[in-house]
Enzyme design. Sequence first.
Site, PDB file in Angstrom:
ATOM      1  N   GLN A   4       0.853  -1.196   0.000  1.00 31.56           N
ATOM      2  CA  GLN A   4       0.000   0.000   0.000  1.00 31.56           C
ATOM      3  C   GLN A   4       0.890   1.248   0.000  1.00 31.56           C
ATOM      4  O   GLN A   4       2.073   1.187   0.342  1.00 31.56           O
ATOM      5  CB  GLN A   4      -0.936  -0.095   1.230  1.00 31.56           C
ATOM      6  CG  GLN A   4      -1.706   1.137   1.592  1.00 31.56           C
ATOM      7  CD  GLN A   4      -0.929   2.024   2.553  1.00 31.56           C
ATOM      8  OE1 GLN A   4      -0.047   1.551   3.249  1.00 31.56           O
ATOM      9  NE2 GLN A   4      -1.247   3.304   2.567  1.00 31.56           N
ATOM     10  N   ARG A  57      -8.512 -20.721 -11.672  1.00 32.84           N
ATOM     11  CA  ARG A  57      -7.877 -21.216 -12.897  1.00 32.84           C
ATOM     12  C   ARG A  57      -6.386 -21.478 -12.696  1.00 32.84           C
ATOM     13  O   ARG A  57      -5.670 -20.631 -12.165  1.00 32.84           O
ATOM     14  CB  ARG A  57      -8.054 -20.189 -14.019  1.00 32.84           C
ATOM     15  CG  ARG A  57      -9.505 -19.860 -14.286  1.00 32.84           C
ATOM     16  CD  ARG A  57      -9.635 -18.733 -15.293  1.00 32.84           C
ATOM     17  NE  ARG A  57      -9.288 -19.172 -16.636  1.00 32.84           N
ATOM     18  CZ  ARG A  57      -9.359 -18.372 -17.701  1.00 32.84           C
ATOM     19  NH1 ARG A  57      -9.746 -17.109 -17.567  1.00 32.84           N
ATOM     20  NH2 ARG A  57      -9.036 -18.829 -18.891  1.00 32.84           N
ATOM     21  N   TYR A  73     -10.940 -22.135 -19.520  1.00 30.30           N
ATOM     22  CA  TYR A  73     -11.899 -21.807 -18.453  1.00 30.30           C
ATOM     23  C   TYR A  73     -12.127 -22.967 -17.502  1.00 30.30           C
ATOM     24  O   TYR A  73     -13.244 -23.399 -17.257  1.00 30.30           O
ATOM     25  CB  TYR A  73     -13.222 -21.281 -19.047  1.00 30.30           C
ATOM     26  CG  TYR A  73     -13.014 -19.963 -19.740  1.00 30.30           C
ATOM     27  CD1 TYR A  73     -12.965 -18.786 -19.004  1.00 30.30           C
ATOM     28  CD2 TYR A  73     -12.812 -19.913 -21.118  1.00 30.30           C
ATOM     29  CE1 TYR A  73     -12.707 -17.580 -19.632  1.00 30.30           C
ATOM     30  CE2 TYR A  73     -12.561 -18.709 -21.751  1.00 30.30           C
ATOM     31  CZ  TYR A  73     -12.511 -17.544 -21.008  1.00 30.30           C
ATOM     32  OH  TYR A  73     -12.250 -16.344 -21.613  1.00 30.30           O
TER      33      TYR A  73
HETATM   34  C1  LIG Z   1      -0.317  -4.796   9.992  1.00 29.33           C
HETATM   35  C2  LIG Z   1      -1.065  -4.687   8.690  1.00 29.33           C
HETATM   36  N1  LIG Z   1      -1.643  -5.780   8.180  1.00 29.33           N
HETATM   37  C3  LIG Z   1      -2.316  -5.745   7.025  1.00 29.33           C
HETATM   38  C4  LIG Z   1      -2.443  -4.581   6.306  1.00 29.33           C
HETATM   39  C5  LIG Z   1      -3.280  -4.586   5.067  1.00 29.33           C
HETATM   40  O1  LIG Z   1      -2.599  -4.204   3.920  1.00 29.33           O
HETATM   41  P1  LIG Z   1      -3.370  -3.467   2.713  1.00 29.33           P
HETATM   42  O2  LIG Z   1      -3.611  -2.058   3.114  1.00 29.33           O
HETATM   43  O3  LIG Z   1      -2.392  -3.595   1.565  1.00 29.33           O
HETATM   44  O4  LIG Z   1      -4.616  -4.210   2.455  1.00 29.33           O
HETATM   45  C6  LIG Z   1      -1.836  -3.419   6.778  1.00 29.33           C
HETATM   46  C7  LIG Z   1      -1.939  -2.173   5.991  1.00 29.33           C
HETATM   47  O5  LIG Z   1      -1.793  -1.100   6.361  1.00 29.33           O
HETATM   48  C8  LIG Z   1      -1.133  -3.464   8.003  1.00 29.33           C
HETATM   49  O6  LIG Z   1      -0.576  -2.363   8.531  1.00 29.33           O
END
Ligand SMILES: Cc1ncc(COP(=O)(O)O)c(C=O)c1O
Length: 314
Positions: A191, A223, A230
Amino acid sequence: MALALDGGHPVRRHDFPAWPYHDDTERAALIRAVDQGQWWRVGGSEVTSFEAEFGEYHGGTALAVTNGTHALELGLELLGLRPGDEVIVPAFTFISTSIAVQRAGGVPVPVDVDPVTYCLDPATLDAVRTPRTRVVIPVHMAGHVADMDAIGAWAARHDVVVFQDAAHAHGAVWSGRRIGDFGTLAAFSFQNGKLMTAGEGGALLLPSAERFDEAFARHSCGRPMGDTTYEHRTPSSNYRMTEFAGAVLRAQLGRLAEQNARRESRWKTLSAALREIPGVVPQGRDPRCDLNPHYMAMAPSTPPRTPGPTATWW
Ligand SMILES: Cc1ncc(COP(=O)(O)O)c(C=O)c1O
């Protein structure tokens, strides 16, 4: 010394560097992906190449997915979580650790974290274990690896599966072991704010290639790789990463080691400065955490705490 907030002189004279960091490497990667003419992973090579590079770096087999939340959901599906199964999670984490369990039909059971490292405290595990406990998800909070020795030993004793939430821990090392070296599944996030990013993205790291084909099918509408007829073999969803994200993440991975080393070398100074602020207590460090990539400089303003007998400040 008065804080800038209280009218003192700001210590920092320059703006913080923009994030996500990027340069011509990302630009070239995106153009490469565009010119490839195949923008989904099934036709292109960027995501597949990224998986190979990320897996090798972390000591496992990587499957790229849409985000870290989906990596957690997919991992729990692979572990065969059944409705009502209990999954132990740290009470202090981002909500995805817990909502992924709920989406997979399980019951998240929160436990306390260690007050110095802010990672799941293994001493809490016995108190919450029931016959329905199936999985424990340690979160490597802000890049500090949870106590994988104690959590792994407890899980093995009680036939519980460990699944690492490594959303903050790209490149982290504990007692000489990388995230993939613990022999468990691990979920990463890419992210926008994460240590490596394509705006969104995630990866499920498998300890070996053994179940990669199954994981692949489950992230791609059931898949198998290369399917043209498919053939929908398993319950699944669509968690495929785009070629654009794969290309950008290859560029980002190329910078990770140098950035992690720089954050480590600067943490001592930052941590010492933070500790001078009354009431601010930065995250401490278990000496077995060989590399903390420092996703965040965690320094909540709480009553002062000191590291335990073995932990240090950095
Ligand atoms: C500890 C933790 N786990 C999972 C996630 C989930 O990741 P995403 O935001 O890519 O779905 C985050 C995201 O900030 C996180 O800080």
